[in-house]
Design an enzyme around this catalytic site. Sequence first.
Site, PDB file in Angstrom:
ATOM      1  CG  HIS A   1       8.289  31.285 -71.064  1.00  0.00           C
ATOM      2  ND1 HIS A   1       7.183  32.078 -71.278  1.00  0.00           N
ATOM      3  CD2 HIS A   1       9.047  31.944 -70.155  1.00  0.00           C
ATOM      4  CE1 HIS A   1       7.265  33.172 -70.530  1.00  0.00           C
ATOM      5  NE2 HIS A   1       8.378  33.112 -69.844  1.00  0.00           N
TER       6      HIS A   1
ATOM      7  CG  ASP B   1      -7.834  22.304 -51.666  1.00  0.00           C
ATOM      8  OD1 ASP B   1      -7.300  21.183 -51.795  1.00  0.00           O
ATOM      9  OD2 ASP B   1      -8.719  22.557 -50.824  1.00  0.00           O
TER      10      ASP B   1
END
Length: 439
Positions: A164, A377
């Site tokens: 993070h 994808d």
Amino acid sequence: METKAKIEIISRKAINPFSPTSPQCRNLKFSLLDQIVPPRYTSIILFYTANTNQNIDSSSTAHSEISNSLQKSLSKTLVHFYPFAGRLKDNTCIECSDEGAYFIEARINCQLSEFIKEPDPNFLSHLLPTSDPKGAELVGRVVLLIQLTVFKCGGTAVSVCASHKIADASSMCEFIKSWAAMARDHDEVVHPEFIGASMMRPTTDPSIEGRLEAPGESFVTKRFVFDVSKLANLKAKIGSGVPQLVPTNVELVSAIFLRCAIAACQSTTGCLKPSLLYQTVNLRTRMVPPVPEAAIGNLIWGFPVVVEEASKMEVGDIVVKMRKGLIDFCNEKANRFKGEDGYSFVFESFKVGESLKMGMNMYFCSSWCKFPFYEVDFGWGKPTWITCPMYSMNAITLMDTKRGERIEAWVTLEKQEMAMFETNEELLAFASINPSLIT
């Protein structure tokens, strides 16, 4: 899902950038906002159904090709996202050393359909590379860890954990989109901009880093799914009562969560304690001029929504507070996150936030809605399900479902409070508890 499911690690390796990082980019300094973020990982899991045209199992050549494709494209993507192949150096910078991302390949002895029939929040964590014993040893040093898990049916899960310190939800989205485009040999690779430190210089004060308060055994995480169609009437009701206010679905879900969480706390403690919800805002689109979408790092901030009186606990009242808080934030504060003025503003806001924790119940809301993760994808189709298993105390994380007709919420509360929260009739009028993903 059956709890007997076990994960077997097949391989572990470092994936290095395809070409070396230039010497002048060897150290990426954190911005002040990066430094404030607690030392944790931003995580997401993308589930893909097997190609029904192929009769394959987890040991097939097809999955070897998938793994090889992911690794090769990751190596090429890391050339652009070179800090993701580096190592964290205390709370000041990332050494862009090209030591590589950590890549795990695993298989699980169950069908994907079994897994998503009734997702288990506790077992989901086992799909994360940070749960692997060797991966856990690297936490806090390695910036990026990835796990490819193959199911018996041939379905796959791609789990991504990025520090993070450099990756908020927008950064994660830009990285994964680029990785998927590279895997498909497309020209959509993002050219990331690492501009945080130039916008807001870092500090040498070690106390500025946020504390990591991981939920202990007294806390539990559960999945709730809100039906957008059921929110429509509430949205219209609030809009008719407050001129020109049409609540967003995220505002409504956040307000319902806060109201029900406060009620649960009041039921277990016998008193109504002042409560505060921190609502996360993406600064990229709120600044003038806007910061590029490809800006990587922590460009987020939370504005507070305070509830102190029982008379102000209605969902409509909370939504009004949220909208006013957001407007005030955008008009008065969002553009201050630059230069010396931003430095002073953030430093003082951080100190004020720390002091508020002493007198209030603190709740946190993070929304991943509207990010196009369902378009990711890698060359074998779009995801069947995506989830971001964040386990933080008194927190709710929101994400759109695949068709956008529902909002998935992961909620972490103290066990006794969760027992009251999940039986709240107002909550259950809009949400289901851990419904099946199989339709």
